[in-house]
Design an enzyme around this catalytic site. Structure first.
Site, mmCIF file in Angstrom:
data_model
loop_
_atom_site.group_PDB
_atom_site.id
_atom_site.type_symbol
_atom_site.label_atom_id
_atom_site.label_comp_id
_atom_site.label_asym_id
_atom_site.label_seq_id
_atom_site.Cartn_x
_atom_site.Cartn_y
_atom_site.Cartn_z
ATOM 1 N N THR A 32 -2.131 6.125 -22.393
ATOM 2 C CA THR A 32 -2.119 4.773 -21.835
ATOM 3 C C THR A 32 -0.741 4.172 -22.117
ATOM 4 O O THR A 32 -0.072 4.536 -23.093
ATOM 5 C CB THR A 32 -3.196 3.861 -22.474
ATOM 6 O OG1 THR A 32 -3.002 3.835 -23.888
ATOM 7 C CG2 THR A 32 -4.594 4.333 -22.155
ATOM 8 N N GLU B 217 -0.572 4.804 -0.522
ATOM 9 C CA GLU B 217 -1.382 6.008 -0.797
ATOM 10 C C GLU B 217 -0.522 7.257 -0.618
ATOM 11 O O GLU B 217 0.228 7.362 0.353
ATOM 12 C CB GLU B 217 -2.582 6.054 0.145
ATOM 13 C CG GLU B 217 -3.695 5.114 -0.283
ATOM 14 C CD GLU B 217 -4.907 5.178 0.629
ATOM 15 O OE1 GLU B 217 -4.901 5.965 1.581
ATOM 16 O OE2 GLU B 217 -5.849 4.410 0.376
ATOM 17 N N LYS C 99 -0.912 0.493 -25.148
ATOM 18 C CA LYS C 99 -1.241 0.417 -26.581
ATOM 19 C C LYS C 99 0.076 0.497 -27.374
ATOM 20 O O LYS C 99 0.895 -0.399 -27.240
ATOM 21 C CB LYS C 99 -2.232 1.509 -26.948
ATOM 22 C CG LYS C 99 -3.597 1.327 -26.247
ATOM 23 C CD LYS C 99 -4.601 2.330 -26.739
ATOM 24 C CE LYS C 99 -5.994 2.062 -26.225
ATOM 25 N NZ LYS C 99 -6.339 2.754 -24.983
ATOM 26 N N ARG D 162 -0.862 -2.473 -18.709
ATOM 27 C CA ARG D 162 -2.153 -1.796 -18.827
ATOM 28 C C ARG D 162 -2.239 -0.682 -17.793
ATOM 29 O O ARG D 162 -2.171 -0.949 -16.593
ATOM 30 C CB ARG D 162 -3.262 -2.824 -18.595
ATOM 31 C CG ARG D 162 -4.670 -2.350 -18.853
ATOM 32 C CD ARG D 162 -5.576 -3.544 -19.070
ATOM 33 N NE ARG D 162 -5.197 -4.228 -20.291
ATOM 34 C CZ ARG D 162 -5.601 -3.875 -21.522
ATOM 35 N NH1 ARG D 162 -6.423 -2.859 -21.677
ATOM 36 N NH2 ARG D 162 -5.197 -4.530 -22.578
ATOM 37 N N TYR E 57 0.846 -1.200 0.000
ATOM 38 C CA TYR E 57 0.000 0.000 0.000
ATOM 39 C C TYR E 57 0.875 1.241 0.000
ATOM 40 O O TYR E 57 1.859 1.305 0.742
ATOM 41 C CB TYR E 57 -0.919 0.026 1.226
ATOM 42 C CG TYR E 57 -2.363 -0.107 0.804
ATOM 43 C CD1 TYR E 57 -2.964 0.906 0.076
ATOM 44 C CD2 TYR E 57 -3.107 -1.250 1.087
ATOM 45 C CE1 TYR E 57 -4.270 0.786 -0.364
ATOM 46 C CE2 TYR E 57 -4.413 -1.378 0.660
ATOM 47 C CZ TYR E 57 -4.994 -0.358 -0.067
ATOM 48 O OH TYR E 57 -6.277 -0.463 -0.512
ATOM 49 N N ASP F 201 -5.383 13.715 -25.766
ATOM 50 C CA ASP F 201 -5.466 12.334 -25.284
ATOM 51 C C ASP F 201 -4.701 11.463 -26.283
ATOM 52 O O ASP F 201 -5.208 11.122 -27.341
ATOM 53 C CB ASP F 201 -6.939 11.926 -25.197
ATOM 54 C CG ASP F 201 -7.112 10.471 -24.769
ATOM 55 O OD1 ASP F 201 -6.115 9.725 -24.737
ATOM 56 O OD2 ASP F 201 -8.265 10.086 -24.490
#
Ligand code: PLP
Length: 413
Positions: free
Chosen positions: A225, A55, A228, A234, A53, A199
């Site tokens: 992303t 955060e 791609k 991903r 974790y 984008d």
């Protein structure tokens, strides 16, 4: 991939994963948004970092034990900034959709106006589809392509922007085969008092390799992303000018997400590193050369290529002059082991569930080592199937040749 532990703990799932690995090995993937993530990156994504974790951000975490994690995220940040010439990058968005959401939440109030590419002309769900959060929260105005050229008419877009006065203009799409003129978009945004988001989910890999103009120097925000054309794990990321750094970071965490996927961020760091190599530059140049060769071969066989060609990794084929439709073509090609997707074409007279076109992309097949002659061969198989009197039978006849091709050009390690 070695599934030994999975076979022991969950044989049913191990079998499914092995089946998918075989499917990928034995088919030709022409889906423009897919690619083969290198094994080194899959090792990072499959690592113990999934257990941690973290955060917050490097040096400002809500959990202890983050020294190594901080170094991993910092590496991803530094490499991402260097790769794209970015003033600031946030590497935590779990996906491209969340990257877009972060930008909207950072700078738009609900009800604000977004001017984005029409979904029916290639835009993405997060650019304002009614069923998507973007279409529910914001007032959406769309621009499209010109009916004559099937390319963006920047003069018309400038007039529309001056009329609509949007808060945000979005450039970039999911099924637009042409390079985006980012500098022109920036000028249009400035002229209409809007901020600009580019984008580059689809073409981030091309940008990294100098095959597409880099939006980072001219846009207020750039989202992308990593899975791609960029050929990583991903996930998503947001690039912005320094003045927006705090707002964007705050929008991602605590605005949208809790714990970052540190195993995926490690994979992003590895992908950014690979994307700075000469081999990656050569790969992306081949991706574009292959897409052009594919478009050229299809055109020579009488197919209509939307916008007359491509500048990128993808092309759209209008099957209507051949009396065919996308869904049927997708199914027949799939039977031969050629995987593509049906896609609407601009001004499509058919419904989105059964549109007139198919979208073809070259990132995956190029990652296998395919060159122009190879993709021309694939096109001839496509034509053999689509032009046959009995397409399913012809697909069965082509299937062994596709298998042979896949064995000659195996999926990369
Ligand atoms: N933006 C564009 C232009 C896309 O094409 C996509 C995915 O296809 C996305 C955003 C969303 O990415 P993701 O599927 O990771 O949410």
């Amino acid at each position: 991939m070695n599934f030994d532990a999975l076979k022991r703990d969950d044989p049913a799932l191990a079998e499914l994963l092995a089946n998918e690995q075989r499917r990928q090995a034995e088919t030709i993937d022409l889906i423009a948004s897919e690619n083969f993530c290198p094994r080194s990156i899959r090792q990072a994504v499959g690592s113990v970092l999934t257990d941690k974790y973290a955060e917050g951000y490097p040096a400002h975490r809500w959990y202890g034990g983050c020294a190594v994690i901080d170094a991993v995220e910092q590496l991803a940040i530094e490499r991402g900034r260097r790769l794209f010439g970015a003033e600031h990058i946030n590497v935590q968005p779990h996906s491209g959709s969340q990257a877009n959401m972060a930008v909207y939440f950072a700078v738009l109030e609900p009800g604000a106006t977004i001017l984005s590419m029409d979904l029916a002309h290639g835009g993405h769900l997060t650019h304002g589809k009614k069923a998507n959060f973007s279409g529910r929260l914001y007032r959406i105005e769309h621009y499209g392509v010109s009916p004559e050229t099937e390319q963006i008419d920047y003069d018309a877009l400038a007039r529309q922007a001056r009329r609509v006065r949007p808060h945000l203009i979005i450039g970039g799409a999911s099924a637009y085969p042409r390079a985006i003129d980012c500098a022109r978009l920036a000028e249009i945004a400035r002229g209409s008092g809007a901020r600009l988001l580019v984008d580059m989910a689809h073409f981030a890999g091309l940008v990294a390799a100098g095959q597409h103009p880099d939006p980072a120097p001219v846009a207020d925000f750039v989202t992308g992303t990593t899975h791609k054309t960029l050929r990583g794990p991903r996930g998503g990321f947001v690039i912005c000018k320094s003045e927006y750094a705090k707002t964007i970071d705050h929008a991602v965490f605590p605005g949208l997400q809790g714990g970052p996927l540190m195993h995926v961020i490690a994979g992003k760091a590895a992908a950014f590193q690979l994307a700075m190599t000469e081999a990656f530059r050569r790969y992306q140049a081949q991706v574009v050369a292959n897409a052009r060769a594919m478009a050229d071969e299809l055109a020579s066989l009488g197919y209509r290529i939307v916008s007359g060609g491509t500048d990128t990794h993808l092309l759209l084929v209008d099957l209507s002059p051949k009396g065919l439709a996308g869904a049927q073509a997708q199914a027949w090609l799939g039977r031969a082991g050629i995987v593509a997707n049906k896609n609407a074409i601009p001004f499509d007279s058919r419904p989105p569930v059964d549109p007139s076109g198919i979208r073809l992309g070259t990132p995956s097949v190029t990652a296998r080592g395919a060159r122009e002659a190879d993709v021309r061969r694939i096109v001839r198989w496509i034509h053999r199937i689509l032009a046959a009197g009995d397409p399913p039978a012809e697909a069965d006849a082509v299937r062994p040749e596709v298998l042979d091709f896949c064995r000659t050009l195996p999926v990369p390690d």
